[in-house]
Motif scaffolding. Sequence first.
Motif, mmCIF file in Angstrom:
data_model
loop_
_atom_site.group_PDB
_atom_site.id
_atom_site.type_symbol
_atom_site.label_atom_id
_atom_site.label_comp_id
_atom_site.label_asym_id
_atom_site.label_seq_id
_atom_site.Cartn_x
_atom_site.Cartn_y
_atom_site.Cartn_z
ATOM 1 N N VAL A 63 -11.579 20.273 3.404
ATOM 2 C CA VAL A 63 -12.078 19.159 2.577
ATOM 3 C C VAL A 63 -11.636 17.875 3.276
ATOM 4 O O VAL A 63 -10.646 17.883 4.005
ATOM 5 N N PRO A 64 -12.375 16.770 3.070
ATOM 6 C CA PRO A 64 -11.893 15.532 3.688
ATOM 7 C C PRO A 64 -10.613 15.086 3.002
ATOM 8 O O PRO A 64 -10.642 14.658 1.859
ATOM 9 N N SER A 65 -9.485 15.238 3.670
ATOM 10 C CA SER A 65 -8.195 14.908 3.060
ATOM 11 C C SER A 65 -7.267 14.334 4.114
ATOM 12 O O SER A 65 -6.915 15.003 5.091
ATOM 13 N N ALA A 66 -6.860 13.087 3.892
ATOM 14 C CA ALA A 66 -5.919 12.451 4.825
ATOM 15 C C ALA A 66 -4.561 13.131 4.774
ATOM 16 O O ALA A 66 -3.808 13.090 5.741
ATOM 17 N N GLN A 67 -4.259 13.764 3.646
ATOM 18 C CA GLN A 67 -2.964 14.434 3.544
ATOM 19 C C GLN A 67 -2.936 15.666 4.446
ATOM 20 O O GLN A 67 -1.947 15.905 5.147
ATOM 21 N N ILE A 68 -4.017 16.458 4.442
ATOM 22 C CA ILE A 68 -4.066 17.640 5.320
ATOM 23 C C ILE A 68 -4.059 17.186 6.778
ATOM 24 O O ILE A 68 -3.269 17.660 7.603
ATOM 25 N N VAL A 99 -7.890 18.020 -8.397
ATOM 26 C CA VAL A 99 -6.570 18.440 -7.896
ATOM 27 C C VAL A 99 -5.670 17.242 -7.573
ATOM 28 O O VAL A 99 -4.817 17.304 -6.704
ATOM 29 N N LYS A 100 -5.874 16.157 -8.273
ATOM 30 C CA LYS A 100 -4.998 14.995 -8.084
ATOM 31 C C LYS A 100 -3.806 15.093 -9.040
ATOM 32 O O LYS A 100 -3.501 16.166 -9.523
ATOM 33 N N GLU A 101 -3.150 13.964 -9.365
ATOM 34 C CA GLU A 101 -1.973 13.994 -10.226
ATOM 35 C C GLU A 101 -2.275 14.707 -11.551
ATOM 36 O O GLU A 101 -1.402 15.231 -12.216
ATOM 37 N N ASP A 137 0.832 -1.200 0.000
ATOM 38 C CA ASP A 137 0.000 0.000 0.000
ATOM 39 C C ASP A 137 0.874 1.261 0.000
ATOM 40 O O ASP A 137 1.787 1.397 0.818
ATOM 41 N N LYS A 138 0.543 2.169 -0.894
ATOM 42 C CA LYS A 138 1.352 3.385 -1.043
ATOM 43 C C LYS A 138 1.217 4.283 0.181
ATOM 44 O O LYS A 138 2.205 4.805 0.680
ATOM 45 N N SER A 139 -0.008 4.467 0.673
ATOM 46 C CA SER A 139 -0.208 5.349 1.830
ATOM 47 C C SER A 139 0.570 4.835 3.040
ATOM 48 O O SER A 139 1.226 5.601 3.757
ATOM 49 N N ILE A 140 0.489 3.530 3.289
ATOM 50 C CA ILE A 140 1.171 2.961 4.455
ATOM 51 C C ILE A 140 2.686 2.985 4.252
ATOM 52 O O ILE A 140 3.453 3.248 5.189
ATOM 53 N N HIS A 177 -0.393 8.093 -13.355
ATOM 54 C CA HIS A 177 -0.310 6.630 -13.368
ATOM 55 C C HIS A 177 -1.667 5.955 -13.450
ATOM 56 O O HIS A 177 -1.837 4.947 -14.150
ATOM 57 N N ARG A 178 -2.652 6.499 -12.741
ATOM 58 C CA ARG A 178 -3.940 5.796 -12.675
ATOM 59 C C ARG A 178 -4.739 5.940 -13.983
ATOM 60 O O ARG A 178 -5.557 5.092 -14.301
ATOM 61 N N ILE A 179 -4.495 7.007 -14.729
ATOM 62 C CA ILE A 179 -5.144 7.098 -16.041
ATOM 63 C C ILE A 179 -4.559 6.027 -16.954
ATOM 64 O O ILE A 179 -5.289 5.306 -17.650
ATOM 65 N N MET A 187 -12.896 5.993 -1.637
ATOM 66 C CA MET A 187 -12.525 5.446 -2.950
ATOM 67 C C MET A 187 -12.020 6.549 -3.879
ATOM 68 O O MET A 187 -12.150 6.451 -5.092
ATOM 69 N N ILE A 188 -11.404 7.579 -3.256
ATOM 70 C CA ILE A 188 -11.079 8.787 -4.033
ATOM 71 C C ILE A 188 -10.137 8.493 -5.204
ATOM 72 O O ILE A 188 -10.229 9.135 -6.247
ATOM 73 N N ASP A 189 -9.251 7.512 -5.048
ATOM 74 C CA ASP A 189 -8.305 7.212 -6.139
ATOM 75 C C ASP A 189 -8.857 6.178 -7.128
ATOM 76 O O ASP A 189 -8.164 5.805 -8.082
ATOM 77 N N GLU A 190 -10.075 5.691 -6.888
ATOM 78 C CA GLU A 190 -10.584 4.565 -7.684
ATOM 79 C C GLU A 190 -11.631 4.956 -8.724
ATOM 80 O O GLU A 190 -12.137 4.110 -9.458
ATOM 81 N N SER A 239 -11.546 10.586 6.544
ATOM 82 C CA SER A 239 -10.632 10.179 5.473
ATOM 83 C C SER A 239 -9.785 9.027 6.000
ATOM 84 O O SER A 239 -9.834 8.712 7.195
ATOM 85 N N ARG A 240 -8.989 8.424 5.133
ATOM 86 C CA ARG A 240 -8.203 7.244 5.539
ATOM 87 C C ARG A 240 -7.427 7.537 6.822
ATOM 88 O O ARG A 240 -6.890 8.649 6.987
ATOM 89 N N ASP A 241 -7.375 6.543 7.729
ATOM 90 C CA ASP A 241 -6.827 6.784 9.078
ATOM 91 C C ASP A 241 -5.500 6.057 9.320
ATOM 92 O O ASP A 241 -5.178 5.712 10.449
HETATM 93 C C1 S3P Z 1 -3.567 9.816 0.399
HETATM 94 C C2 S3P Z 1 -4.688 10.587 0.495
HETATM 95 C C3 S3P Z 1 -5.543 10.943 -0.655
HETATM 96 C C4 S3P Z 1 -5.216 10.113 -1.885
HETATM 97 C C5 S3P Z 1 -3.758 9.930 -2.084
HETATM 98 C C6 S3P Z 1 -3.142 9.246 -0.882
HETATM 99 C C7 S3P Z 1 -2.792 9.535 1.622
HETATM 100 O O1 S3P Z 1 -5.376 12.313 -0.942
HETATM 101 O O2 S3P Z 1 -5.790 10.675 -3.046
HETATM 102 O O3 S3P Z 1 -3.485 9.151 -3.230
HETATM 103 O O4 S3P Z 1 -1.968 8.593 1.615
HETATM 104 O O5 S3P Z 1 -2.973 10.230 2.611
HETATM 105 P P1 S3P Z 1 -6.214 13.431 -0.105
HETATM 106 O O6 S3P Z 1 -5.910 13.183 1.301
HETATM 107 O O7 S3P Z 1 -5.703 14.762 -0.525
HETATM 108 O O8 S3P Z 1 -7.647 13.201 -0.500
#
Ligand code: S3P
Length: 469
Positions: free
Chosen positions: A197-202, A378-380, A51-54, A425-427, A350-353, A225-227
Amino acid sequence: MPYRRPRSARPRLHRATGAQGTSILSHSDQTSQLSARKSAALRGTARVPGDKSISHRALILGALAVGETRITGLLEGEDVLNTGKAMRALGARVERTGDCAWSVHGVGVAGFAQPDAPLDFGNSGTGCRLAMGAVAGSPITAIFDGDASLRSRPMRRIVDPLEQMGARVVSSAEGGRLPLTLAGARAPLPITYRTPVPSAQIKSAVLLAGLSAPGVTTVIEAEASRDHTELMLQHFGATLVTEAEGRLGRKISLTGQPELRGAPVVVPADPSSAAFPMVAALVVPGSDVVLTDVMTNPLRTGLITTLREMGGLIEESQTRGDAGEPMAQFRIRGSQLRGVEVPAERAPSMIDEYLVLAVAAAFAEGTTIMRGLHELRVKESDRLEATAAMLRVNGVKVEIAGDDLIVEGKGHVPGGGLVATHMDHRIAMSALVMGLAADKPVTVDDTAFIATSFPDFVPMMRRLGGDLG
Ligand code: S3P
């Protein structure tokens, strides 16, 4: 046959030395077209990469911890390798010890050293934004940079809360974009922050900066958002409390200045990468594919829920977990899909899907309406426009209405189009999945960026029986 780039593209490749001397293929000036053709039933068992996030988080938290973090199953894609390189430049010892096995010796919370060159995060918003949070809590100054795609993405949403905590943007390109010089706070302040916005990155950037602040840093998100950051912080010994906020949201409170202790991290397979062979198996008639060790954190499984609602035959077994992250095996069989309406509140899970879901929707019978997709812009790349263009050029009727994407499924896709990947990449992977079942081949203009998240994608799809060449 192993995947090889077309000869014409190879002389322009150059190798850069990554973290720990690992060789990274730089994608900056290489392009290679590839076509996917109607394939016989896909069959076999595969494990998609970690997993990329992990993977990003394991390297960053490992770098902020005291002692050793041993990581197994790390995604060795360009995005994550760039994060490893950055952690090394900030003073952590980051070593590759085996196949996808890495060891990180961290510097402790707020212990980063001043890097002597800009930190280059390539294509990766996650690596860059999480590292900004970690740097904001250290008394150092660092320059953040990336490729043309990352330079075009918004960074104000990250540095706004970090400035409230005491960090300072010394300089940036127009609109607060990269390249950006960030001076970390000497005495970081704990804050309470509502994400816009719901964003795990923020959320993660604020929590990582909050590690250095005395007292409690709180992040409130209207939709969860993802935890992974929260789960891994707890795994490394931090005190963190998560409470429900409203119907869909969460309030996360982190006690600052913990001593993070290095801990083993087992990285499960990435559900966002599994999405590609999963949809391919659903749309190529007669397919029967098993995907192992796929992470099933409920904040990441919106696609599986949706594909099942569409009539996808997806069986789950062997459910287990590690350090709070559940995983399972999935058996996917070729299915006749039907159009559905996907509610906006499912978007964070499922934001990336959505790109590959749009491919499934094109093969379905009936209309699929995907609601609330403003964050895709505002993705890749601008994924809302790019997804619509990918479908249109292959003869699928599609409409963007405000933040919604509407796909008219006709049970088959004419194909025959050349898809622009826009450094995304995902496109590239979504278009190639479409080609495996379309009437005529689908070609992508550039496969280079697939290496950011799923370097083994083409050979893996070929092993399952996909006709790619
Ligand atoms: C990610 C959060 C998502 C996602 C990204 C990975 C992360 O972005 O689109 O590919 O690992 O925290 P946002 O948090 O901006 O929605």
